[in-house]
Structure formats: structure tokens, C-alpha cells
Design a protein around this motif. Structure first.
Motif, mmCIF file in Angstrom:
data_model
loop_
_atom_site.group_PDB
_atom_site.id
_atom_site.type_symbol
_atom_site.label_atom_id
_atom_site.label_comp_id
_atom_site.label_asym_id
_atom_site.label_seq_id
_atom_site.Cartn_x
_atom_site.Cartn_y
_atom_site.Cartn_z
ATOM 1 N N ILE B 38 0.878 -1.027 0.119
ATOM 2 C CA ILE B 38 0.086 0.008 0.081
ATOM 3 C C ILE B 38 0.853 1.192 0.138
ATOM 4 C CG2 ILE B 38 -1.672 1.431 1.405
ATOM 5 C CD1 ILE B 38 -2.558 -1.293 2.438
ATOM 6 N N GLU B 85 -9.819 -0.929 -0.506
ATOM 7 C CA GLU B 85 -9.139 -1.405 0.451
ATOM 8 C C GLU B 85 -7.708 -2.029 -0.426
ATOM 9 O OE1 GLU B 85 -11.835 -1.577 1.646
ATOM 10 O OE2 GLU B 85 -11.851 -3.775 2.742
ATOM 11 N N ASP B 86 -8.281 -2.711 -1.632
ATOM 12 C CA ASP B 86 -7.357 -3.585 -2.258
ATOM 13 C C ASP B 86 -6.326 -2.737 -3.052
ATOM 14 O OD1 ASP B 86 -10.056 -5.675 -2.813
ATOM 15 O OD2 ASP B 86 -8.571 -5.854 -1.296
#
Lengths: 108, 114
Positions: B38, B85-86
Motif C-alpha cells: 500500500i 482497500e485492495d
């Protein structure tokens, strides 16, 4: 969980000088690997150590599993050494746990 | 040297849709991995795969994730359905054995879920 603490997060060197990067591990690791991210974003293998030290040109790495740390020494830094360096520890489960990276800038 | 190729390099997808990330590993490698990064965070292990089976997976490898390598072709990571959130960069890696001395990473697929 397993953690790898890498320092410094950023490093600035004058051409021809040297320094060391360090990774501390919170648990016993099987081995450590050092990478450099290239301009395309790929991780390039620098060293893989299960123990002891290895040297390649102006780079030298050491790993002490008992004391839970590894270092990467750079000597006679050149402009092309600039980039982001990562350590990654191989856990007993054979996965890699990465450090947060060190952004190295070598200036003339 | 030998390379791991990842296709596509970038992907933008609507939340809830399915996405498949493709990885062409080093030809003689037998162990395959996916990692997730991320923005601004460390690269984190998702899953490793050998002999057609998942060997180990992390908490990040949600039920919506699956991996396969049908008939020795691409090693794929499928997310169905995707969530916001991926959004991350997904890195594929391969190695010839479990001791990762020849771990080779691809350049990553930058996935944005909107």
C-alpha cells in the motif's frame, strides 16, 4: 508479528564516501536478503545471507541471526548508487518480511 | 538476468468487479509469491504457492483472493469482488527453491479500485 526495523530511512552521501544501512529483527530469522529498487520499480537482488558476510564490489553485507541484525555497507559511493534499498528477512516459514527501505542519495 | 514479468503494469477497476493480475515467473522456478504494498507502507507477504497448492498465506490474503497457475502458464492473483482497500501495488516473485537465494521480483501491478 515478525518485524523488521530498517535504518536510516534516508541517507545522503557525497561521492566517494561510505556508510552503513542496518536492519534489526524482532525474532530469529533464517536468512536476510538485500534489494535495490531500480528505475523500473523492480527489486534487484544484492545479497542473500544465511550467516556471516558477503562482499560484492563496493558493497558488503553481514548477518547475525543470533543478535538479530543485518548490515549493508557501501564504500566509495557513486552517483549511480542512488536509489532505495530494502532488507527482507526470511522467516522460519519461508516468507520475506520487508523493512521500510532506505532512500540513498549520492551527490557530487 | 532472468526476469519476472507482470501484466498489466497498471489497472483501474470499479469496486465490486473482478480483477486478475498476471505473473510470468522465471522459467525454471517452482515457488511463486505475491506481495502487496500500500502506498507509503512496507511490502507485505500475501501468499506462496508450490506444486499447485497454497503453502502459506497471511492475514492480508482475504477470502476474496485466490491464486492459481493452470498448466504452467501465468501465475495469477484474482480478487473477486474488489474493495477500495485492495488498491495497492502487487508484486509477484518466484524462486527455484524454498530457500530464497534466487528470489526474483517483478515490477509490480499498480491496482486502483474506485
Amino acid at each position: 508479528g515478525d518485524q523488521v526495523e530498517q535504518s536510516p530511512s534516508a541517507l545522503s552521501l557525497h561521492e566517494g564516501t561510505g556508510s552503513a544501512l542496518r536492519c534489526n529483527f524482532t525474532t530469529t530469522m533464517r536468512a536476510v536478503q538485500w534489494f535495490r529498487k531500480n528505475s523500473r520499480g523492480s527489486l534487484i537482488n544484492l545479497f542473500y545471507l544465511a550467516s556471516g558476510t558477503k562482499e560484492n564490489g563496493r558493497l558488503k553485507s553481514a548477518f547475525d541471526s543470533k543478535e538479530r541484525y543485518s548490515t549493508l555497507h557501501i564504500r566509495d559511493a557513486q552517483l549511480e548508487d542512488s536509489g532505495t534499498y530494502f532488507c527482507a528477512a526470511e522467516t522460519l516459514g519461508y516468507k520475506l518480511t520487508f523493512g521500510t527501505g532506505t532512500s540513498l542519495l549520492v551527490d557530487p | 538476468g532472468p526476469k519476472v514479468l507482470q501484466i498489466p503494469s497498471h489497472q483501474i477497476i470499479d469496486m465490486g468487479q473482478m480483477v486478475t493480475l498476471n505473473c510470468d515467473p522465471v522459467s525454471n522456478h517452482l515457488y511463486f509469491y505475491w506481495y502487496k504494498q500500500i502506498l507509503g507502507q512496507q511490502m507485505e507477504f500475501l501468499v506462496n504457492f508450490y506444486n499447485g497448492k497454497v503453502m502459506e498465506k497471511s492475514k492480508l490474503f482475504k477470502d476474496q483472493f485466490s491464486v492459481e497457475r493452470p498448466d504452467g502458464s501465468y501465475f495469477t492473483l484474482k480478487i473477486q469482488p474488489t474493495a477500495l482497500e485492495d488498491s495497492a501495488v502487487y508484486f509477484c516473485a518466484s524462486s527455484s527453491d524454498r530457500v530464497a537465494s534466487d528470489y526474483t521480483f517483478g515490477s509490480g501491478t499498480r491496482l486502483l479500485v474506485i
